[in-house]
Design a protein around this motif. Structure first.
Motif, PDB file in Angstrom:
ATOM      1  N   SER A   1       9.002   1.250  -3.491  1.00  0.00           N
ATOM      2  CA  SER A   1       8.498   0.315  -4.499  1.00  0.00           C
ATOM      3  C   SER A   1       9.459   0.223  -5.677  1.00  0.00           C
ATOM      4  O   SER A   1       9.712  -0.866  -6.202  1.00  0.00           O
ATOM      5  CB  SER A   1       7.124   0.756  -5.010  1.00  0.00           C
ATOM      6  OG  SER A   1       6.241   0.860  -3.932  1.00  0.00           O
ATOM      7  N   VAL A   2       9.993   1.373  -6.084  1.00  0.00           N
ATOM      8  CA  VAL A   2      10.926   1.381  -7.216  1.00  0.00           C
ATOM      9  C   VAL A   2      12.172   0.561  -6.878  1.00  0.00           C
ATOM     10  O   VAL A   2      12.636  -0.258  -7.672  1.00  0.00           O
ATOM     11  CB  VAL A   2      11.293   2.837  -7.592  1.00  0.00           C
ATOM     12  CG1 VAL A   2      12.507   2.886  -8.497  1.00  0.00           C
ATOM     13  CG2 VAL A   2      10.100   3.526  -8.242  1.00  0.00           C
TER      14      VAL A   2
ATOM     15  N   ARG B   1       3.791   9.419   0.229  1.00  0.00           N
ATOM     16  CA  ARG B   1       3.739   9.025  -1.190  1.00  0.00           C
ATOM     17  C   ARG B   1       5.138   8.882  -1.759  1.00  0.00           C
ATOM     18  O   ARG B   1       5.449   7.911  -2.436  1.00  0.00           O
ATOM     19  CB  ARG B   1       2.969  10.065  -1.990  1.00  0.00           C
ATOM     20  CG  ARG B   1       1.527   9.661  -2.273  1.00  0.00           C
ATOM     21  CD  ARG B   1       0.919  10.534  -3.358  1.00  0.00           C
ATOM     22  NE  ARG B   1       0.845  11.920  -2.962  1.00  0.00           N
ATOM     23  CZ  ARG B   1      -0.134  12.423  -2.226  1.00  0.00           C
ATOM     24  NH1 ARG B   1      -1.120  11.660  -1.822  1.00  0.00           N
ATOM     25  NH2 ARG B   1      -0.144  13.689  -1.886  1.00  0.00           N
ATOM     26  N   GLY B   2       5.984   9.855  -1.444  1.00  0.00           N
ATOM     27  CA  GLY B   2       7.351   9.828  -1.960  1.00  0.00           C
ATOM     28  C   GLY B   2       8.111   8.605  -1.485  1.00  0.00           C
ATOM     29  O   GLY B   2       8.759   7.910  -2.273  1.00  0.00           O
TER      30      GLY B   2
ATOM     31  N   CYS C   1       6.878   5.741  -0.236  1.00  0.00           N
ATOM     32  CA  CYS C   1       6.291   4.485  -0.733  1.00  0.00           C
ATOM     33  C   CYS C   1       6.688   4.261  -2.188  1.00  0.00           C
ATOM     34  O   CYS C   1       6.980   3.134  -2.596  1.00  0.00           O
ATOM     35  CB  CYS C   1       4.769   4.512  -0.603  1.00  0.00           C
ATOM     36  SG  CYS C   1       4.227   4.325   1.096  1.00  0.00           S
ATOM     37  N   THR C   2       6.718   5.346  -2.950  1.00  0.00           N
ATOM     38  CA  THR C   2       7.092   5.213  -4.360  1.00  0.00           C
ATOM     39  C   THR C   2       8.563   4.824  -4.492  1.00  0.00           C
ATOM     40  O   THR C   2       8.902   3.877  -5.208  1.00  0.00           O
ATOM     41  CB  THR C   2       6.822   6.541  -5.110  1.00  0.00           C
ATOM     42  OG1 THR C   2       5.465   6.891  -4.906  1.00  0.00           O
ATOM     43  CG2 THR C   2       7.100   6.401  -6.584  1.00  0.00           C
TER      44      THR C   2
ATOM     45  N   ILE D   1      -2.617   4.598   0.314  1.00  0.00           N
ATOM     46  CA  ILE D   1      -2.187   6.008   0.266  1.00  0.00           C
ATOM     47  C   ILE D   1      -2.922   6.825  -0.790  1.00  0.00           C
ATOM     48  O   ILE D   1      -2.683   8.014  -0.944  1.00  0.00           O
ATOM     49  CB  ILE D   1      -0.660   6.146   0.034  1.00  0.00           C
ATOM     50  CG1 ILE D   1      -0.231   5.456  -1.267  1.00  0.00           C
ATOM     51  CG2 ILE D   1       0.104   5.612   1.199  1.00  0.00           C
ATOM     52  CD1 ILE D   1       1.231   5.666  -1.583  1.00  0.00           C
TER      53      ILE D   1
ATOM     54  N   LEU E   1      -0.616  -1.317  -1.210  1.00  0.00           N
ATOM     55  CA  LEU E   1       0.008  -0.115  -0.643  1.00  0.00           C
ATOM     56  C   LEU E   1      -0.558   1.137  -1.323  1.00  0.00           C
ATOM     57  O   LEU E   1      -0.879   2.126  -0.660  1.00  0.00           O
ATOM     58  CB  LEU E   1       1.522  -0.204  -0.851  1.00  0.00           C
ATOM     59  CG  LEU E   1       2.378   0.875  -0.243  1.00  0.00           C
ATOM     60  CD1 LEU E   1       2.206   0.912   1.267  1.00  0.00           C
ATOM     61  CD2 LEU E   1       3.843   0.655  -0.581  1.00  0.00           C
ATOM     62  N   GLU E   2      -0.689   1.080  -2.624  1.00  0.00           N
ATOM     63  CA  GLU E   2      -1.216   2.239  -3.351  1.00  0.00           C
ATOM     64  C   GLU E   2      -2.638   2.563  -2.902  1.00  0.00           C
ATOM     65  O   GLU E   2      -3.011   3.734  -2.800  1.00  0.00           O
ATOM     66  CB  GLU E   2      -1.176   1.970  -4.852  1.00  0.00           C
ATOM     67  CG  GLU E   2      -1.771   3.107  -5.661  1.00  0.00           C
ATOM     68  CD  GLU E   2      -0.840   3.635  -6.722  1.00  0.00           C
ATOM     69  OE1 GLU E   2       0.128   4.311  -6.380  1.00  0.00           O
ATOM     70  OE2 GLU E   2      -1.087   3.330  -7.900  1.00  0.00           O
TER      71      GLU E   2
END
Lengths: 129, 856
Positions: free
Chosen positions: B74-75, B67-68, B70-71, B110, B106-107
């Motif tokens: 994305s950012v 999660r970390g 991918c976030t 996950i 993607l979201e």
């Protein structure tokens, strides 16, 4: 000695915000801590800060994304760094879309955070010039 | 990359001019966006590399990592899209939509699976089969299958389902508090791990059961004792976690089982087994095996106790050899738990897999403490051994894979199956390579020898004896765990241990199962180990041969197989692989293709690539769009081959430089990265193209006519202009020397998060084999000097980020050196000697350049 710039640290974890505030102060950066969005907005209504560091999931009341919008409404040139332990792709994008300078994940290397704050301050200076 | 040259020529076309001040302001604004885009690009590439690395490396990671990352990814890509649109005045607005589309997919990958709290709270064993694994966990689903589909005898009972445990947790609103306590838990801090684990277990054990659930448990319990086995009053409560007991993931002994439970305490025992999900070793195990906390739900089997005379474990094939033709049975008087917790003296039987299932071999293991020379009575009769083997072969036939079976025989001589699970298949990964006798001929005399090989392999480390929980907390990373009895509780140390030695126990112990899974060498039943081995002494454990040596025995350590990748196939691993489908594949490879456009981007890597390419184009067309002064490019006045031109982007020249001059001296260059690259380029004279045999040269000419990647214009201009684009801290150097293209780019800053050096290299005129040999040479050298290198065919990229300015400056010198000295050597990369020659030469000269004595 005159402080370089002013940082507001918004986090519901008391230990985190107090330790961070002390570390900023040691680097000659004025840092003020707030335990949530409401206190942060009170402080921002009283005076402008250059950079705000904010956790996005602070119960109860406004969450960080909503708080970000309020900060930007009050002080459009203040840069906001979102710092969270509850990452999600959509909240990351929401935060950036809402005008955050950066969106960072906890735990974060303290030196990395200082660098991000310094970059945000650089941007604040450019936008005010 | 040919766009660079296409557009550089347009820098000098006549356009409406801005005033110098306007031009500088416009350029600075562009440059600011460009720099920010490059920083985001670097961060994104680094995050992708980290994700790919954990997939292959086998290190444990959890959903927070996925999660970390991918976030953060994305950012950073969101930032790139924004910066690109600012650079191009919104020309690529469509890219924003593409990005959101990929990010949404993607979201979804996950996102947490919704946890259901609907369905039966309790199911009778008579209604369970393997299809109900999501309700009753794998252990009980398999047992139901054994009873109802295979028709073998199992204890009567019922299962308290996953829905029940979820309802229990939900009714007490415990999950938020549990998550809070687990958040940020450092699994390497054993004291913290044990404290948090005990706290969570206490929380669950002391919470009240919902009244409806408690009543239902007691009702089913009552039904049991008034049923066909009404004389039995005691039950066994067995954990049956969802995700437990699947092939390759045993969770052996990680959760709780409670035996001889009476009606009065059945509710409390149930809560304690649910709480067992958070036992420290189970928490560590889940993390290591890639199970998400929220995916593991504790179901509990409530089974009548079997009044066992003899019990044990049966492997339907040898645990060391999945092709063996015998069934291995370990038996001990009493309950099966005595065998699997490693405490009982067990008799071992090898029984033929074919009818009439004769005993091939039998004997007592290392735990047996009978008097010297006295023969012990056998725990199993020939008939019982044959019945067990027959049942084992049936179970294997039904489930389709070798089985690890727990069983008991009661006073009436009836055989009960208590558990049947796939025999872990990690064994084939951890089997040691074939022993070359010459490698082990000259071994020293062992300190200790004997016992049984519970998990094969070789390990080395300092001795650490564990007797108490306090010892356990002090266990150092990489030590050899030495214990008296192989209790399952020691399993939480296995990710820290180099090897395990136990004075008692045998291959069926839970700890042995977990050791085999983790690829940790283990000798069990090694008498006097606790007495003879001294804490802090260093030993080599050859578990395969059952020997322990003083100090490190290199000849044996060379035989140690690599550790198995425990994450493969786990839910978290699968989630990461699914997420990477939307992240790493690169579909946009050719910037000149009509499909190199925003709506063709399918992955985050595509978007990254698109943004980077188009941002470069925006920077290089700045002159075209804003009327760049044609004097902007200054020819470098140096005594060096080729023509070098420098374009100052921002403070790249010293203040005393005359902006009207068409030439620039090296003294006027203020760009730190350019000066470093130049120092590397000029440190050693280039000896010119290597001599090539007539045949080799003919092959190169032939290749140059066939290679569509070689631009005809460039092919005829071997001395093309080379451009440095510089600022005080930035440099982009594009070099086209002969038939190869190299690009070095760097931004040096005291802020580590912004700093990077990257290198792209492609092409050559020789055939693929020789070009690939040259790339391999570069990969080897750059890898040695700390670059993260990616290679595809005859092209490569190398990157290093977030390091000190001094470190990066040294890397730039290396790249400057290689840019010059690797040109045209592909022509002679046709034999091993030549490759070795250049490797040696480059290493020596780079070391001299950096003032290093010798390349390791």
């Amino acid at each position: 000695m005159e402080k370089k710039y002013r940082v507001l640290i918004v986090d519901d974890e008391a230990d985190f915000r107090e330790i961070m505030a002390k570390r900023f102060n040691r680097r000659n950066i004025e840092a003020v801590a707030a335990d949530g969005c409401e206190m942060a907005l009170e402080k921002l209504k009283a005076c402008e800060f250059d950079v705000v560091i904010m956790d996005v999931s602070m119960p109860p009341g406004l969450d960080g994304i909503q708080c970000l919008a309020k900060v930007k409404e009050l002080w459009p040139k203040t840069e906001v760094i979102i710092l969270t332990g509850h990452a999600s792709v959509s909240s990351g994008i929401e935060g950036m879309k809402g005008g955050a300078f950066d969106y960072c994940l906890k735990p974060i290397d303290v030196d990395d955070l200082f660098e991000k704050v310094a970059l945000a301050w650089e941007k604040v200076q450019i936008s005010r010039s | 990359m040919s766009y660079l040259f296409d557009y550089l020529s347009s820098l000098f076309s006549s356009k409406p001019r801005l005033t110098p001040a306007e031009l500088q302001a416009a350029f600075r604004s562009h440059y600011k966006e460009f720099r920010a885009l490059l920083t985001a690009n670097n961060n994104a590439l680094e995050l992708m590399a980290e994700m790919e690395q954990v997939v292959s490396a086998g290190h444990s990671f959890g959903m927070s990592f996925i999660r970390g990352h991918c976030t953060a990814l994305s950012v950073n890509i969101f930032k790139m899209v924004q910066h690109l649109n600012k650079l191009s005045d919104g020309k690529y607005a469509r890219l924003d939509e593409t990005f959101r589309d990929v990010a949404m997919k993607l979201e979804q990958v996950i996102a947490n699976r919704p946890v259901t709290t609907e369905g039966a709270l309790i199911l009778s064993m008579g209604e369970i089969d393997v299809s109900m694994v999501d309700q009753v966990g794998e252990k009980m689903a398999n047992l139901g299958e054994v009873k109802n589909r295979i028709g073998l005898r199992t204890p009567e009972g019922f299962v308290i389902t996953a829905v029940a445990s979820l309802s229990f947790i939900k009714a007490n609103d415990l999950q938020v508090e549990i998550n809070r306590r687990l958040k940020g838990l450092d699994l390497n801090n054993l004291e913290e791990l044990y404290t948090v684990s005990a706290g969570i277990q206490g929380l669950i054990s002391s919470a009240p059961l919902p009244a409806a659930l408690e009543e239902l448990i007691l009702y089913h319990h009552h039904q049991l004792v008034t049923g066909p086995d009404s004389c039995e009053l005691l039950v066994a409560l067995r954990s049956s976690a969802i995700g437990e007991d699947s092939s390759n993931v045993s969770f052996a002994g990680q959760y709780r089982t409670q035996l001889n439970v009476s009606r009065e305490v059945v509710g409390q025992a149930y809560k304690e087994i649910v709480a067992g999900k958070y036992k420290s070793q189970a928490t560590v195990y889940r993390k290591q095996r890639g199970f998400r906390d929220q995916d593991v739900h504790m179901c509990v089997g409530c089974l009548l106790m079997v009044d066992a005379v003899v019990s044990g474990v049966m492997y339907t094939r040898g645990p060391d050899d999945p092709r063996s033709n015998f069934v291995l049975i370990l038996a001990a008087p009493g309950l099966a738990s005595n065998v699997v917790d490693g405490s009982a003296a067990t008799e071992q039987f090898k029984v033929s897999r074919t009818s009439p299932h004769g005993i091939l071999e039998s004997g007592f293991g290392a735990n047996h403490v009978g008097s010297e020379g006295a023969s012990s009575p056998s725990t199993l009769t020939v008939m019982q051994a044959a019945e067990l083997a027959e049942v084992g072969v049936r179970l294997e036939g039904h489930f389709g894979v070798p089985q690890d079976v727990e069983w008991s025989i009661d006073r009436a001589g009836l055989l009960y199956i208590l558990q049947s699970r796939p025999l872990g298949d990690t064994k084939k990964e951890v089997l040691p390579p074939r022993r070359d006798s010459s490698a082990t001929d000259d071994l020293p005399a062992p300190l200790l020898a004997g016992g049984v090989c519970a998990s094969s392999g070789v390990g080395y480390g300092q001795v650490f004896k564990v007797r108490t929980t306090l010892d356990l907390l002090r266990f150092p990373m990489g030590a050899v765990l030495v214990v008296e009895t192989p209790y399952p509780d020691w399993a939480s140390l296995l990710d820290r241990a180099a090897a395990v030695i136990s004075e008692t126990g045998q291959v069926a112990a839970h700890l042995a199962t977990v050791a085999r899974e983790f690829g940790i060498p283990a000798i069990f039943g090694l008498k006097q180990a606790m007495t003879i081995l001294e804490n802090e002494s260093h030993i080599t454990v050859d578990a395969t041969a059952g020997k322990v040596y003083s100090d490190e025995v290199e000849a044996l350590m060379m035989l140690a197989p690599p550790k198995p990748n425990l994450m493969v196939g786990s839910p978290v691993h699968k989630t990461l692989l699914a997420a990477l489908e939307y992240i790493t594949p690169l579909n946009l490879t050719d910037p000149t293709s009509p499909y190199f456009r925003p709506d063709a981007c399918q992955t985050l890597h595509d978007i990254t690539r698109f943004c980077h390419e188009k941002a470069m184009v925006q920077m290089f067309t700045f002159g075209e769009r804003y009327g760049f002064d044609d004097k902007a490019a200054k020819q470098l006045v140096v005594d060096a081959p080729s023509q070098w031109w420098v374009i100052d982007l921002d403070n790249g020249f010293t203040p005393d430089f005359d902006p009207e001059s068409r030439y620039v001296q090296l003294d006027h260059i203020a760009s730190v990265p350019m000066l470093a690259i130049w120092e590397g380029m000029m440190a050693f004279p280039w000896e010119g193209p290597p001599p090539v045999s007539l045949g080799g040269f003919g092959a190169i000419i032939f290749q140059s006519t066939r290679n569509t990647n070689i631009d005809p214009a460039v092919r005829s201009v071997l001395t093309a202009k080379n451009y440095f684009l510089v600022s005080k801290n930035f440099c982009n150097l594009s070099v086209r020397l002969g038939y190869h293209f190299a690009m070095v780019e760097a931004y040096l800053s005291d802020m580590r998060t912004e700093s990077y050096v990257s290198f792209n290299f492609k092409g050559g005129a020789a055939d693929d084999r020789r070009k690939v040999a040259r790339i391999q040479l570069l990969v080897d050298i750059l890898g040695h000097f700390g670059f993260r290198v990616e290679r595809k065919g005859d092209s490569m990229t190398a990157r290093v980020e977030k390091r000190s300015v001094q470190y990066l400056t040294e890397r730039l010198k290396i790249l400057g050196y290689l840019s010059v000295h690797t040109r045209q050597i592909d022509m002679v990369m046709d034999n091993h000697d030549s490759i070795c020659h250049y490797k040696e030469k480059f290493s020596t000269e780079i070391n001299a350049l950096l003032g290093i004595q010798k390349m390791a």
